[in-house]
Structures are given as C-alpha cells and as structure tokens.
Design a protein around this motif. Structure first.
Motif, mmCIF file in Angstrom:
data_model
loop_
_atom_site.group_PDB
_atom_site.id
_atom_site.type_symbol
_atom_site.label_atom_id
_atom_site.label_comp_id
_atom_site.label_asym_id
_atom_site.label_seq_id
_atom_site.Cartn_x
_atom_site.Cartn_y
_atom_site.Cartn_z
ATOM 1 N N VAL A 112 -2.994 9.298 -4.367
ATOM 2 C CA VAL A 112 -3.585 8.079 -4.462
ATOM 3 C C VAL A 112 -3.615 7.383 -3.122
ATOM 4 N N LYS A 137 -9.761 -3.646 -8.226
ATOM 5 C CA LYS A 137 -8.866 -4.714 -8.725
ATOM 6 C C LYS A 137 -9.046 -5.910 -8.191
ATOM 7 N N LEU A 149 2.332 1.789 -3.380
ATOM 8 C CA LEU A 149 1.283 2.077 -4.169
ATOM 9 C C LEU A 149 1.245 3.761 -4.182
ATOM 10 N N LYS A 150 1.199 4.398 -2.955
ATOM 11 C CA LYS A 150 1.192 5.642 -2.766
ATOM 12 C C LYS A 150 2.323 6.558 -3.269
ATOM 13 N N GLY A 188 -4.940 3.624 -0.894
ATOM 14 C CA GLY A 188 -5.293 2.216 -1.469
ATOM 15 C C GLY A 188 -5.325 1.230 -0.423
ATOM 16 N N GLU A 226 -7.814 1.061 -5.166
ATOM 17 C CA GLU A 226 -7.463 2.246 -5.467
ATOM 18 C C GLU A 226 -8.135 3.384 -5.539
ATOM 19 N N THR A 269 0.717 -1.344 0.100
ATOM 20 C CA THR A 269 -0.012 -0.075 0.054
ATOM 21 C C THR A 269 0.848 1.224 0.096
ATOM 22 N N ALA A 298 2.741 6.125 -7.451
ATOM 23 C CA ALA A 298 1.530 6.761 -8.124
ATOM 24 C C ALA A 298 2.016 8.445 -8.672
#
Length: 412
Positions: A85, A193, A77-78, A87, A172, A74, A81
């Motif tokens: 974002v 997803k 992901l941030k 998630g 997301e 997670t 990106a």
C-alpha cells in the motif's frame, strides 16, 4: 631482562597515578554533589504528595502537525497495512499537496498520469492503463463514464479532473488485492478518503482564496482571448458535538480557468512510397520538372511519406469545476460509528474553435527530408490554386458537463 622490566615499570607508574587521580577526582565530585544536595534540601523542603500529583497532571502533550505529521501518518499507513500500500495524507484540513488529485498520485512510485488541457486526468499504475485501475470514494466504486468532445466515452477510466482536492484527506493506493476492497483493479485500487469530523475532533474551519494565472489564452486571436487570472474559492467547516458523539463536516469549492492552444496537424494521415516509385502523389524523380526543389532526396531503397492534408486550429477553453460534500457521523457508543456522506461534483467545459484546412493535390512542391531508410519531411509545401483546390474553413462552439452525485452510508 632488565630493559623489559624497566619498560614495564615505566608504563605501570603513570597508569597507577592516573587511577589514583580518577579516584581522587570522583571522591571530590561526590563530596561536592553531596554538599550541594544537602544545601538544596535545606533550602527547599520536600513537596507534598498532592502538589506532586498536580504537577504531573499539568504536563501538556506535544502534538506534531503539518508536513511532518502527514509524512509520519503516511509511513504508518504503509507499515500497518496488509499487502503493498502507498498513500498520501493531507498536511492539514483543507490542505492537500496539489490542487489536482492525479498530480498528487504521480508522486507515488509506479504511478504515472495522462493530461487533458494541461491538467492531470487519468492514471496508469505499473504499466496498467487507466481502464484497468479501480477508483473508490470512501470505499465505494466511482463511475468511470464521462463526456468528452460531445460524445459519450466507452472508457472505464475515472477522470480525476472532476474532483477538487480541498475536501480530500488522504489517497490510498492498494497495489495488491484485499478481501475488504471491491475487485476489478488490475493495476491498483485507489481509495479517495474525504474529510470526516471524527478524524479532527472539535471545531475546524478553513477558507481558501487563490488565483490561477494562465497566459495561454493571450496567444489566441483577440476574439477568442479570455482572462489570464481566474479565481479559486474553497471552504471547509467541521465540528463535533455531544461529547464527541455527533459530528458534521461541510466542504465546498469553485474553480475557474481560461486557456487556449493552437494546433497544426495532418488529420487524414500520410501516403507512403518507395524512394524510386513513380506514382500519383510521389515527389518528382531525378531529372523531371520540380526535382531541383528537393533537398536530401530519399534514396531509391528508402521509404518516405507525404501528408494528405494540413489543418490549422485555434482553440479557446473555459472550465468551471464545482464540488461540495456533506458528511454526518454518529457514535452512540464507543463500539459503533455511523457515517453518512454525500458528494457532488460538476465539471463544465466550454470550447470555441476556428479551423483552416487544405488538401494537397500532389502538384509542384518544395520539400526537404531526413536521412533514410525511413525518411520524414522536414519541410513540405505546395503552391495551389484556391479556385480549384479543396480549402475549408470551420468554426464551432460546444460545451460538455460531467456531473456526479454519490451517497454512502457506512456502519463500523
């Protein structure tokens, strides 16, 4: 001068001895280590180069899984990106944090949810209501229309209660616009997803059996009561073949829930009056019959309202949610991946309702009020004649079914 010289000399002497002690100790350690190294060399001859290579090749990797891995994913992901974002990533295959996606989303800052029959349903992001958020499934837009109370809804909001979470691998939330995402989300664009075989190579399987305990149905009349314990079944199978060039994932889930709730409401609104007004529907003025039955009467300058009717209702609800998904992936070469996924969801609600309602005639009443300037009734009652008053009873049985079929093909 002599005291200062003596003082300096006294300080210098211990420092000189300390340095000498360090040097002597270091020399002793070097001699000991050297001797130990020599003894070790004599006891164990140097390994051949081939053996050293074999030892390096046998080193195993340490793979972090579970909650810590999901948190690290997670954060990545941030971090990676473009734009703002947030998630949530599943702890493991088939193990999303909550059984309801909306309730998982409310963990993210700026996201709040609406509830229906006690479950998370729609989301609000940074003050933008459910109609102003765009929901995607694997990058494609999800339909927002749903059936509610036997009538078609004109809302653009997506109902997350239609999707189970067992097949979801990540959520997301894009709070800023992106060229790669469809436009239309003022508050946010949320991408759901689902599990894909290439994300978890090899054979992966999970079977879940859970029970939901809800004792609200036990507070209904006996004819409407349901089961307090209902089942939840889920399963997922994922595997890759042909040296990782082909993959298949199949997921399915079925959930039941039986619940009940009771209501007391004023469905047709209230009649407002000034505190000193004398009209049809007002409470008796001071000195008139019935005025002695009023506690904490509204003042002449206050505003108060009386109910026009009252309705009591008991409701029994049964829900069945069925989800299934098939995902196929094919990568003939390293630079090309084809993904075909089909998602099916069905959410059925059956309702039984009994009602008792009555209209107030604004006759003799007993009431108690809060303080002004806007006074509300703590208690309001009328003694009515059933033969001449409007009293109604009703019963209803109805059901709704929301069904979604979504197919997507993606080439990356």
């Amino acid at each position: 001068m002599t005291p200062r010289f003596s003082q300096s000399r006294m300080l210098a002497q211990p420092r000189h001895r300390f340095v000498m002690t360090q040097v002597a100790t270091a020399a002793t350690l070097l001699m000991t280590l050297g001797a130990g190294g020599a003894m070790a060399q004599q006891a164990q001859p140097a390994a051949p180069a081939s053996a050293a290579s074999a030892a390096d090749a046998s080193v195993e990797r340490v793979v972090v899984k579970g909650i810590r891995r999901s948190l690290e994913t997670t954060m990545g992901l941030k971090r990676d990106a473009q734009g703002v974002v947030d998630g949530i990533v599943a702890e493991d295959i088939g193990k999303f944090p909550d059984t309801n996606l909306a309730e998982s989303l409310q963990r993210i800052s700026g996201v709040s949810i609406d509830r229906s029959i006690g479950e998370g349903s729609r989301i609000t992001v940074r003050g933008a209501g459910p109609d102003y958020n765009l929901i995607l499934l694997n990058g494609r837009q999800m339909p927002g229309a749903s059936i509610a109370d036997t009538g078609a809804s004109n809302s653009r909001a997506f109902d997350f209660a239609n999707l189970a979470s067992e097949s979801v691998s990540a959520l997301e939330v894009f709070k800023t616009s992106r060229a790669s995402s469809p436009s239309g989300g003022i508050g946010a664009v949320v991408n759901i997803k689902t599990a894909r075989p290439f994300d978890n190579p090899g054979l992966q399987a999970s079977v879940g059996l859970k029970g939901v305990f809800d004792n609200s149905a036990g507070r209904l009349p006996e004819a409407l009561q349901g089961n307090s314990v209902t089942p939840e079944l889920s399963g997922i199978y994922s595997n890759t073949f042909a040296d990782g060039k082909f993959g298949v994932a199949i997921t399915g889930s079925y959930q039941e829930r039986e619940l009940g709730f009771n209501q007391a409401s004023v469905p047709n609104g209230w009649r407002p009056f000034a505190g000193d007004e004398n009209n049809w529907g007002t409470i008796p003025q001071p000195g008139t019959p019935g005025s002695e039955n009023i506690t904490n009467r509204p003042k002449p300058s206050d505003i108060y309202s009386v109910p026009q009717n009252i309705m009591y209702g008991v409701n029994a609800v049964k829900r069945q949610r069925t989800n299934g998904q098939l995902t196929l992936q094919y990568a003939p070469i390293k630079e090309l991946t084809a993904t075909l996924d089909y998602t099916y969801s069905q959410n059925k609600l059956q309702n039984k309702r009994h009602e008792l309602s009555a209209w107030f005639n604004f006759g003799p009443s007993v009431s108690s009020w809060t303080d002004g300037p806007v006074a509300a009734p703590k208690f309001y009652s009328e003694t009515i004649n059933p033969a001449t008053s409007d009293i109604a009873m009703a019963g209803a049985q109805y059901a709704t079914k929301n069904e979604n079929k979504s197919t997507g093909l993606n080439l990356a």
